[in-house]
Design a protein around this motif. Sequence first.
Motif, PDB file in Angstrom:
ATOM      1  N   UNK A 127      17.610  50.965  26.377  1.00 52.97           N
ATOM      2  CA  UNK A 127      18.040  49.615  25.992  1.00 52.97           C
ATOM      3  C   UNK A 127      17.690  48.591  27.058  1.00 52.97           C
ATOM      4  N   UNK A 128      17.527  49.033  28.286  1.00 55.45           N
ATOM      5  CA  UNK A 128      17.172  48.098  29.349  1.00 55.45           C
ATOM      6  C   UNK A 128      15.669  47.874  29.446  1.00 55.45           C
ATOM      7  N   UNK A 129      14.948  48.281  28.418  1.00 52.82           N
ATOM      8  CA  UNK A 129      13.535  47.931  28.268  1.00 52.82           C
ATOM      9  C   UNK A 129      13.286  47.337  26.891  1.00 52.82           C
ATOM     10  N   UNK A 130      14.351  46.851  26.275  1.00 58.29           N
ATOM     11  CA  UNK A 130      14.283  46.388  24.882  1.00 58.29           C
ATOM     12  C   UNK A 130      14.713  44.931  24.733  1.00 58.29           C
ATOM     13  N   UNK A 131      14.713  44.203  25.854  1.00 56.16           N
ATOM     14  CA  UNK A 131      15.259  42.841  25.831  1.00 56.16           C
ATOM     15  C   UNK A 131      14.406  41.866  25.037  1.00 56.16           C
ATOM     16  N   UNK A 132      13.119  42.117  24.931  1.00 56.61           N
ATOM     17  CA  UNK A 132      12.251  41.224  24.160  1.00 56.61           C
ATOM     18  C   UNK A 132      12.097  41.701  22.723  1.00 56.61           C
ATOM     19  N   UNK A 133      11.844  43.001  22.554  1.00 52.94           N
ATOM     20  CA  UNK A 133      11.637  43.528  21.200  1.00 52.94           C
ATOM     21  C   UNK A 133      12.918  43.507  20.379  1.00 52.94           C
ATOM     22  N   UNK A 134      14.060  43.737  21.037  1.00 58.85           N
ATOM     23  CA  UNK A 134      15.346  43.831  20.338  1.00 58.85           C
ATOM     24  C   UNK A 134      15.234  44.756  19.131  1.00 58.85           C
ATOM     25  N   UNK A 135      14.608  45.904  19.377  1.00 55.77           N
ATOM     26  CA  UNK A 135      14.341  46.841  18.285  1.00 55.77           C
ATOM     27  C   UNK A 135      15.535  47.706  17.940  1.00 55.77           C
ATOM     28  N   UNK A 136      16.547  47.739  18.809  1.00 57.08           N
ATOM     29  CA  UNK A 136      17.690  48.632  18.627  1.00 57.08           C
ATOM     30  C   UNK A 136      18.953  47.850  18.282  1.00 57.08           C
ATOM     31  N   UNK A 137      19.834  48.436  17.478  1.00 60.50           N
ATOM     32  CA  UNK A 137      21.048  47.705  17.100  1.00 60.50           C
ATOM     33  C   UNK A 137      21.905  47.313  18.303  1.00 60.50           C
ATOM     34  N   UNK A 143      22.535  40.843  22.605  1.00 61.10           N
ATOM     35  CA  UNK A 143      21.838  39.554  22.580  1.00 61.10           C
ATOM     36  C   UNK A 143      22.567  38.551  21.692  1.00 61.10           C
ATOM     37  N   UNK A 144      23.076  39.029  20.563  1.00 62.36           N
ATOM     38  CA  UNK A 144      23.812  38.137  19.675  1.00 62.36           C
ATOM     39  C   UNK A 144      25.099  37.629  20.302  1.00 62.36           C
TER      40      UNK A 144
END
Length: 378
Positions: A127-137, A143-144
């Motif tokens: 999850x700490x490599x997903x800040x741009x893609x936001x691919x995970x719930x 982010x929301x």
Amino acid sequence: MTITTLKTLFNTYKESALFGRYITLKNLDPILDKLQSKLKIDIIGHSVLKAPIHVIKLGNGPKRVLMWSQMHGNESTTTKAVFDFLNAAEDDLIAPILKHCTIAIVPMLNPDGAKQYTRLNANNVDLNRDAQALSQPESAVLNGFFKTFSPDYCFNLHGQRTIFSAGSTNNVATLSFLSPSVDKDRTLTRVRKQAMEIIAAINTNLQTVLPNQIGRYDDGFNDNCVGDAFQLKNVPTVLFEAGHYAEDYDREVVREFTFYALVTALDYVSKTNVSGDNYQSYFNIPENDKLFYDVIVKNALVNGNIYNIAIQFQERLVDDSLLFIPKVERFLTNERFFGHKVINASNLEVKTVKDEEIYIGYENDFVLINNEKKSLKS
């Protein structure tokens, strides 16, 4: 807030239901139920496997602080410290913080990873490599909520491995901090300086109890990391890394120091106009190096040569119990590295417990030194 005061608060309000490294949502549920009557607790989303993700709110001040823990499921020390703080929130000593701050805490962002004791979520995504893609719930939930809550400050709560030293020394990095970069040039923006100022205040306070054991994490830029991404959004973001302390593999001592750091940071934010002007001493904190192994067997005779055998514990979940299994990682020929435990073989032969030549990848709690069985853990 003085260390004496912090110690008193910790000893009074430490959450006794949490212990060790394997902390799951099952452990948190009864504590959340207990706190429900005192604090505002909401479910803001769900994980891949539909486990609830909670946020806990307290305080009613103008300064808004968002923090989240267990983004990596196997990094639970900060979660314990968070609940110690939540218990302490009823104390009059914490009242000034709550008067000046509104605090939102996501205590376990990755409940699926926590249950499996893994860094990744149930889709095997960091999850700490997903800040741009936001691919995970889970990424979308954080982010929301970041957008909804609109924080003035963020605390990104993590744990780090036992390998880290505070600088190129034999001092273990018990705590480490970072003000993330906002570009590849590591430009010192106002927001970065504000986060640095908070870290500098933590370091000043904790040096009395952790002399030379606080490190500065590498600030290479990666906007896929959540801390970098939020700092890019002009919100001062402080990375907390709870590390190792001598013989503290359950991280109960480190938990206490993490509690000190959290409360010190909140106390500083509540009392101070964090302008970023007082950031310079941040750079007095030594940058982390990777100089430690869990065990080093020094002066070991292996296949006719003398080596220092470097051993690292593998953390494995077996039947809901966390095991620390020693594994031979390297045969060292220099003195650059340090061991949390050091065994001197005195130039005697070191073999496996089956009386075979020891090898890279060997896993066992024991070795033979001159045909005598020796524990690597006790």
